[in-house]
Motif scaffolding. Structure first.
Motif, PDB file in Angstrom:
ATOM      1  N   ASP A  95      61.653  93.887  59.362  1.00 50.36           N
ATOM      2  CA  ASP A  95      62.832  94.180  60.181  1.00 50.36           C
ATOM      3  C   ASP A  95      64.002  94.652  59.327  1.00 50.36           C
ATOM      4  O   ASP A  95      64.850  95.418  59.801  1.00 50.36           O
ATOM      5  N   ARG A 377      57.165  88.346  62.462  1.00 51.13           N
ATOM      6  CA  ARG A 377      57.734  88.894  63.691  1.00 51.13           C
ATOM      7  C   ARG A 377      57.148  90.264  64.003  1.00 51.13           C
ATOM      8  O   ARG A 377      56.878  91.053  63.106  1.00 51.13           O
ATOM      9  N   ARG A 379      58.130  93.276  66.925  1.00 49.27           N
ATOM     10  CA  ARG A 379      58.941  93.727  68.044  1.00 49.27           C
ATOM     11  C   ARG A 379      58.237  94.872  68.744  1.00 49.27           C
ATOM     12  O   ARG A 379      57.867  95.865  68.112  1.00 49.27           O
ATOM     13  N   THR A 389      57.466  91.159  72.182  1.00 48.07           N
ATOM     14  CA  THR A 389      58.237  90.751  71.014  1.00 48.07           C
ATOM     15  C   THR A 389      57.891  89.298  70.737  1.00 48.07           C
ATOM     16  O   THR A 389      58.131  88.420  71.564  1.00 48.07           O
TER      17      THR A 389
END
Length: 462
Positions: A95, A377, A379, A389
Motif C-alpha cells: 500500500d 492487506r 484492496r 478489501t
C-alpha cells in the motif's frame, strides 16, 4: 631503435594496464555474488513434494531447495499477485508504494499504480554496477513510467500484464503484452517454455560478462488457466490412477514448471555461475483451491488472508554460505528479500524500507524477530469480488483478520490453533481491541499514498 624500444615500452605498459583492469573487474565480479530470484505464481504451500505433496513430483525444485535453506514459515505480503510483487521489488508494504490490489488492463477494475518515486531492487542493483534483468511476468504497470526498463531493469523479456488468457497465445483481453524490452513480440510456444528458454539464454550470455547480474525470473505458472502441455497431463494420469481430472491438470502444470526450473539451474551450473550466485525461490501467494491446489493443512487459499492464502514454499541457496539441506521456521515475508539480497551482495540498503534483512538466519546465526507486528492487506472492489478489501495483522502468536468486508473481525492464537478454527474475538476482548487498534493505525498510514494513475492536467483552452 630508441623509438622502437619506446613504442614497445608504451605497448607493454598499455597491455599491463588492460590486464590489470580485467583482473580487477574479474576480482570485483567474483567478490560480488550474482542474484537469481525465481518467483512462481499461485503455488500452494503443499504443492511440492518437499512440502508434503503425495500425488506430485517436483524433483528439480526440491533438489534446488535442498542445496540451501528451506523455510517453513515464510509469508507472501498479499494473497494476490501485484501487491506481493510490488512489496518484493520495493521492500515496502504494498500500500505504501501504491499497489494495494491487482493491476489490470481496464482502469475501472485496476487497483494499483506503482509509485513513480519508489526505489526497486533493480534500481539498487543497477546503480551498484549489476546487469539487471526480468524474464516473465511483470504485472506492475502497462505503460510509462511503470514498465520494467523504466524501473531499473536493463533487460526485459516477458509479459507486461497480469494473467494470460491462454499459455500459447499470450494475450489478455485480446491484447498482446509480450515484450522484448520496449518492442512488442509474438513468440510461439507455451509461456513456461518461453520463459525458461529466455532465462537460459540470459545466463549463457552472462557467463562471459565482466558484470555480475541480478535476474528476476517470474513465471506465470501455475496461475490459471490451468493449461499444461497434454503429454504432461497424460504422464500424471498414468502415474496417479484415479486422480481427479482437475487436480491432474494442475499437477501437470506444476511438474512442467518444475522441469523448466531444472533447465534454468542446469544452465547456471553449466555456465559455471552456481558457486557465485544467490538463488531465491518463492511464490507470490497461496494456491487457488477452485482449480485443485493443495495448501497443506492450512485454511483456505489464494485471495484469502487465512494462512492458506499467505504462507508459501520458499528456499534460499548460496553455495559455501548457506548450509545445504538446512531448514528454518524463522518468520519472514516477501518484502524482506529486498534487504537480504542487498546485504548479501554488499550493497547499501536504501533507507526507509519496511523490510528487514534475515541474512543472519541464512548464515546459521541467531536473529531476533524481524518485527513485532506483521500486516497483510488486499484492496479490491467490484461485484465480481464482493468489494473484496481484506486485511490481517499478526503480533506474536496472535492474528486478527477480516476475510470479507461483510464479515466481523476474527481473532486466532496460531500457536494453539494453527488451522484457525477457534475464533476468540468474543472471548478475549482486550487482545481483540489491542490488535484492532494496530490494524486501524496501519490502514490510516496507507491512506497517505495514492494508488490510481494521476489525472492529466489540461490547459484552460481545452
Amino acid at each position: 631503435m630508441r623509438l622502437t624500444n619506446m613504442l614497445k615500452g608504451i605497448f607493454f605498459l598499455f597491455s599491463v594496464f588492460l590486464w590489470t583492469g580485467s583482473v580487477i573487474q574479474a576480482a570485483e565480479k567474483s567478490a560480488r555474488p550474482n542474484v537469481l530470484v525465481i518467483l512462481v505464481d499461485d503455488l500452494g504451500y503443499g504443492d511440492l513434494s518437499s512440502y508434503g505433496a503425495s500425488d506430485l513430483k517436483s524433483p528439480q525444485i526440491d533438489q534446488l531447495i535442498s542445496r540451501g535453506m528451506k523455510f517453513t514459515n515464510f509469508y507472501a505480503n498479499c494473497p494476490v499477485c501485484s501487491p506481493t510483487r510490488a512489496a518484493l521489488l520495493t521492500g515496502r508494504y504494498q500500500d505504501l508504494v501504491g499497489v494495494p490490489g491487482v493491476i489490470r488492463t481496464h482502469p475501472e477494475n485496476s487497483w494499483g499504480y506503482l509509485l513513480p518515486t519508489a526505489i526497486t531492487l533493480a534500481d539498487v542493483f543497477h546503480q551498484a554496477g549489476y546487469y539487471t534483468g526480468i524474464i516473465g511476468k511483470w504485472h506492475l504497470g502497462l505503460e510509462s513510467p511503470n514498465t520494467p526498463n523504466e524501473r531499473g531493469f536493463d533487460h526485459f523479456h516477458g509479459f507486461l500484464g497480469d494473467m494470460m488468457d491462454d499459455y500459447y497465445q499470450h494475450r489478455r483481453h485480446n491484447v498482446n503484452y509480450m515484450r522484448l524490452n520496449q518492442k512488442t513480440i509474438d513468440p510461439k510456444g507455451h509461456a513456461t517454455d518461453l520463459f525458461t528458454d529466455w532465462a537460459c539464454e540470459f545466463l549463457q550470455q552472462q557467463a562471459s560478462s565482466q558484470k555480475p547480474f541480478f535476474l528476476y525470473l517470474a513465471y506465470n505458472a501455475p496461475h490459471t488457466p490451468i493449461q499444461p502441455p497434454e503429454e504432461w497431463v497424460e504422464k500424471v494420469v498414468r502415474r496417479e490412477p484415479g486422480i481427479d481430472p482437475k487436480r491432474a491438470k494442475l499437477v501437470a502444470l506444476i511438474e512442467h514448471l518444475d522441469a523448466g526450473i531444472g533447465k534454468v539451474i542446469q544452465t547456471l551450473d553449466q555456465a559455471g555461475l552456481s558457486e557465485s550466485t544467490i538463488i531465491v525461490f518463492s511464490s507470490d501467494n497461496g494456491g487457488q483451491l477452485s482449480v485443485g491446489a493443495n495448501n497443506g493443512n492450512l485454511r483456505d487459499g489464494k485471495q484469502s488472508v487465512y494462512e492458506g492464502g499467505l504462507k508459501v514454499p520458499t528456499g534460499v541457496v548460496w553455495k559455501n554460505r548457506i548450509a545445504p539441506q538446512s531448514q528454518s521456521d524463522f518468520m519472514a515475508m516477501s518484502m524482506d528479500l529486498f534487504p537480504t539480497v542487498c546485504e548479501a551482495a554488499g550493497i547499501t540498503v536504501p533507507a526507509g524500507l519496511d523490510a528487514v534483512s534475515f541474512l543472519p538466519i541464512l548464515e546459521g546465526k541467531s536473529q531476533t524477530p524481524l518485527r513485532r507486528d506483521w500486516f497483510f492487506r488486499r484492496r479490491e472492489g467490484g461485484t465480481r469480488y464482493g468489494g473484496k478489501t481484506i486485511e490481517a495483522v499478526r503480533s506474536g502468536d496472535w492474528k486478527l483478520l477480516q476475510n470479507s468486508p461483510f464479515a466481523p473481525l476474527e481473532l486466532y492464537n496460531l500457536k494453539l490453533d494453527p488451522l484457525e478454527q477457534n475464533n476468540l474475538a468474543g472471548k478475549n476482548r482486550n487482545k481483540f481491541n489491542q490488535m484492532s487498534a494496530l490494524l486501524r493505525a496501519e490502514i490510516q498510514r496507507y491512506g497517505s499514498v495514492p494508488w490510481q494513475k494521476p489525472i492529466s492536467k489540461t490547459s484552460p483552452s481545452e
